[in-house]
Motif scaffolding. Structure first.
Motif, PDB file in Angstrom:
ATOM      1  N   VAL A   1      -6.575   0.321  -4.103  1.00 42.18           N
ATOM      2  CA  VAL A   1      -7.884   0.044  -4.678  1.00 42.18           C
ATOM      3  C   VAL A   1      -7.965  -1.477  -4.752  1.00 42.18           C
ATOM      4  CG1 VAL A   1      -9.396   0.309  -6.676  1.00 42.18           C
ATOM      5  CG2 VAL A   1      -7.905   2.193  -5.983  1.00 42.18           C
ATOM      6  N   ASP A   2      -8.609  -2.060  -3.753  1.00 37.76           N
ATOM      7  CA  ASP A   2      -8.622  -3.513  -3.603  1.00 37.76           C
ATOM      8  C   ASP A   2      -9.671  -4.138  -4.506  1.00 37.76           C
ATOM      9  OD1 ASP A   2      -8.342  -6.103  -2.829  1.00 37.76           O
ATOM     10  OD2 ASP A   2      -9.067  -5.827  -0.789  1.00 37.76           O
ATOM     11  N   ARG A   3      -9.181  -4.746  -5.566  1.00 36.45           N
ATOM     12  CA  ARG A   3     -10.054  -5.501  -6.456  1.00 36.45           C
ATOM     13  C   ARG A   3      -9.627  -6.980  -6.432  1.00 36.45           C
ATOM     14  NH1 ARG A   3      -9.457  -0.558 -10.193  1.00 36.45           N
ATOM     15  NH2 ARG A   3      -7.412  -1.441 -10.567  1.00 36.45           N
ATOM     16  N   GLY A   4      -9.018  -7.354  -5.327  1.00 30.67           N
ATOM     17  CA  GLY A   4      -8.554  -8.732  -5.189  1.00 30.67           C
ATOM     18  C   GLY A   4      -7.381  -9.041  -6.093  1.00 30.67           C
ATOM     19  N   GLU A   5      -6.636  -8.021  -6.464  1.00 29.99           N
ATOM     20  CA  GLU A   5      -5.551  -8.235  -7.406  1.00 29.99           C
ATOM     21  C   GLU A   5      -4.200  -8.379  -6.709  1.00 29.99           C
ATOM     22  OE1 GLU A   5      -5.152  -4.786  -9.954  1.00 29.99           O
ATOM     23  OE2 GLU A   5      -5.292  -3.457  -8.250  1.00 29.99           O
ATOM     24  N   SER A   6      -3.333  -9.082  -7.376  1.00 27.69           N
ATOM     25  CA  SER A   6      -1.941  -9.151  -6.951  1.00 27.69           C
ATOM     26  C   SER A   6      -1.095  -9.230  -8.208  1.00 27.69           C
ATOM     27  CB  SER A   6      -1.693 -10.351  -6.034  1.00 27.69           C
ATOM     28  OG  SER A   6      -1.896 -11.546  -6.736  1.00 27.69           O
ATOM     29  N   VAL A   7       0.144  -8.826  -8.064  1.00 28.84           N
ATOM     30  CA  VAL A   7       1.099  -8.843  -9.166  1.00 28.84           C
ATOM     31  C   VAL A   7       2.282  -9.668  -8.711  1.00 28.84           C
ATOM     32  CG1 VAL A   7       2.626  -7.404 -10.567  1.00 28.84           C
ATOM     33  CG2 VAL A   7       0.379  -6.547  -9.937  1.00 28.84           C
ATOM     34  N   THR A   8       2.808 -10.490  -9.593  1.00 27.97           N
ATOM     35  CA  THR A   8       3.990 -11.279  -9.268  1.00 27.97           C
ATOM     36  C   THR A   8       5.127 -10.865 -10.185  1.00 27.97           C
ATOM     37  OG1 THR A   8       2.624 -13.132  -8.561  1.00 27.97           O
ATOM     38  CG2 THR A   8       4.921 -13.614  -9.050  1.00 27.97           C
TER      39      THR A   8
ATOM     40  N   VAL B   1       3.099  -8.864  -4.963  1.00 29.12           N
ATOM     41  CA  VAL B   1       2.629  -7.573  -4.462  1.00 29.12           C
ATOM     42  C   VAL B   1       1.114  -7.682  -4.410  1.00 29.12           C
ATOM     43  CG1 VAL B   1       2.606  -5.082  -4.786  1.00 29.12           C
ATOM     44  CG2 VAL B   1       4.546  -6.423  -5.637  1.00 29.12           C
ATOM     45  N   GLU B   2       0.579  -7.618  -3.183  1.00 30.38           N
ATOM     46  CA  GLU B   2      -0.857  -7.806  -2.970  1.00 30.38           C
ATOM     47  C   GLU B   2      -1.490  -6.467  -2.598  1.00 30.38           C
ATOM     48  OE1 GLU B   2      -2.936 -10.136   0.445  1.00 30.38           O
ATOM     49  OE2 GLU B   2      -2.220 -11.563  -1.061  1.00 30.38           O
ATOM     50  N   ASN B   3      -2.484  -6.073  -3.360  1.00 29.46           N
ATOM     51  CA  ASN B   3      -3.138  -4.788  -3.178  1.00 29.46           C
ATOM     52  C   ASN B   3      -4.229  -4.900  -2.120  1.00 29.46           C
ATOM     53  OD1 ASN B   3      -3.503  -2.109  -3.769  1.00 29.46           O
ATOM     54  ND2 ASN B   3      -4.395  -2.433  -5.783  1.00 29.46           N
ATOM     55  N   GLY B   4      -4.371  -3.874  -1.306  1.00 31.06           N
ATOM     56  CA  GLY B   4      -5.421  -3.804  -0.310  1.00 31.06           C
ATOM     57  C   GLY B   4      -5.894  -2.370  -0.167  1.00 31.06           C
ATOM     58  N   GLU B   5      -6.986  -2.169   0.556  1.00 32.90           N
ATOM     59  CA  GLU B   5      -7.523  -0.818   0.717  1.00 32.90           C
ATOM     60  C   GLU B   5      -6.655   0.056   1.615  1.00 32.90           C
ATOM     61  OE1 GLU B   5     -11.588  -0.958   1.958  1.00 32.90           O
ATOM     62  OE2 GLU B   5     -12.205  -2.093   0.199  1.00 32.90           O
ATOM     63  N   GLU B   6      -6.029  -0.536   2.620  1.00 28.10           N
ATOM     64  CA  GLU B   6      -5.215   0.236   3.559  1.00 28.10           C
ATOM     65  C   GLU B   6      -3.725  -0.080   3.475  1.00 28.10           C
ATOM     66  OE1 GLU B   6      -6.890  -0.370   7.420  1.00 28.10           O
ATOM     67  OE2 GLU B   6      -8.473   1.089   7.070  1.00 28.10           O
ATOM     68  N   ARG B   7      -3.384  -1.225   2.895  1.00 35.06           N
ATOM     69  CA  ARG B   7      -1.987  -1.637   2.818  1.00 35.06           C
ATOM     70  C   ARG B   7      -1.718  -2.345   1.495  1.00 35.06           C
ATOM     71  NH1 ARG B   7      -0.008  -1.425   8.066  1.00 35.06           N
ATOM     72  NH2 ARG B   7      -1.569  -1.620   9.685  1.00 35.06           N
ATOM     73  N   VAL B   8      -0.496  -2.218   1.035  1.00 29.60           N
ATOM     74  CA  VAL B   8      -0.008  -3.004  -0.093  1.00 29.60           C
ATOM     75  C   VAL B   8       1.092  -3.885   0.488  1.00 29.60           C
ATOM     76  CG1 VAL B   8       1.163  -2.937  -2.318  1.00 29.60           C
ATOM     77  CG2 VAL B   8      -0.605  -1.242  -1.792  1.00 29.60           C
ATOM     78  N   ALA B   9       0.943  -5.184   0.329  1.00 28.28           N
ATOM     79  CA  ALA B   9       1.888  -6.126   0.933  1.00 28.28           C
ATOM     80  C   ALA B   9       2.849  -6.687  -0.123  1.00 28.28           C
ATOM     81  CB  ALA B   9       1.129  -7.273   1.594  1.00 28.28           C
ATOM     82  N   PHE B  10       4.112  -6.772   0.260  1.00 23.84           N
ATOM     83  CA  PHE B  10       5.140  -7.390  -0.581  1.00 23.84           C
ATOM     84  C   PHE B  10       5.619  -8.635   0.150  1.00 23.84           C
ATOM     85  CE2 PHE B  10       5.145  -2.956  -1.608  1.00 23.84           C
ATOM     86  CZ  PHE B  10       5.532  -2.853  -2.931  1.00 23.84           C
ATOM     87  N   TYR B  11       5.613  -9.771  -0.521  1.00 25.08           N
ATOM     88  CA  TYR B  11       6.171 -10.959   0.105  1.00 25.08           C
ATOM     89  C   TYR B  11       6.741 -11.896  -0.949  1.00 25.08           C
ATOM     90  CZ  TYR B  11       1.454 -12.732  -0.928  1.00 25.08           C
ATOM     91  OH  TYR B  11       0.275 -13.061  -1.539  1.00 25.08           O
ATOM     92  N   GLY B  12       7.691 -12.677  -0.525  1.00 26.77           N
ATOM     93  CA  GLY B  12       8.384 -13.583  -1.436  1.00 26.77           C
ATOM     94  C   GLY B  12       9.825 -13.144  -1.586  1.00 26.77           C
TER      95      GLY B  12
ATOM     96  N   ILE C   1       6.318   1.041  -7.105  1.00 24.19           N
ATOM     97  CA  ILE C   1       6.754   1.943  -6.031  1.00 24.19           C
ATOM     98  C   ILE C   1       6.414   3.392  -6.382  1.00 24.19           C
ATOM     99  CG2 ILE C   1       8.760   2.854  -4.782  1.00 24.19           C
ATOM    100  CD1 ILE C   1       7.948   0.038  -3.907  1.00 24.19           C
ATOM    101  N   ASP C   2       6.651   3.795  -7.629  1.00 23.18           N
ATOM    102  CA  ASP C   2       6.322   5.161  -8.036  1.00 23.18           C
ATOM    103  C   ASP C   2       4.820   5.422  -7.885  1.00 23.18           C
ATOM    104  OD1 ASP C   2       8.967   5.740  -8.635  1.00 23.18           O
ATOM    105  OD2 ASP C   2       8.716   5.557 -10.811  1.00 23.18           O
TER     106      ASP C   2
END
Length: 83
Positions: A7-14, A20-31, A52-53
């Motif tokens: 659910v892409d609301r332009g959010e990310s979690v650090t 962890v960057e949220n997107g409509e089709e993918r969730v990206a992990f980087y760093g 992850i859960d």
């Protein structure tokens, strides 16, 4: 932490150095995330587990998942500023 996967609301979690960057089709992990054998490491591991859960529950709840998403990124044409 409020994180609803896909659910892409332009959010990310650090978490520490991992984003962890949220997107409509993918969730990206980087760093980078280093889990230490200490209270901070426990907290970071619990936060990762929560994310992850939530991802697994969301994916398992989908009626029909494709074998694999296309690798191409969605984009739109941009005028060449040097033309």
């Amino acid at each position: 932490m409020s994180f609803t996967p896909f659910v892409d609301r332009g959010e990310s979690v650090t978490i520490d150095g991992l984003t962890v960057e949220n997107g409509e089709e993918r969730v990206a992990f980087y760093g980078r995330l280093s889990i230490g054998k200490d209270q901070a490491g426990l907290k970071d591991a619990q936060e990762m587990k929560t994310i992850i859960d939530a991802l697994v529950v969301r994916l398992e709840g989908e009626a029909s998942l494709p074998d694999r998403l296309p690798l191409d990124e969605k984009s739109h044409p941009v005028a060449d500023p040097f033309a």
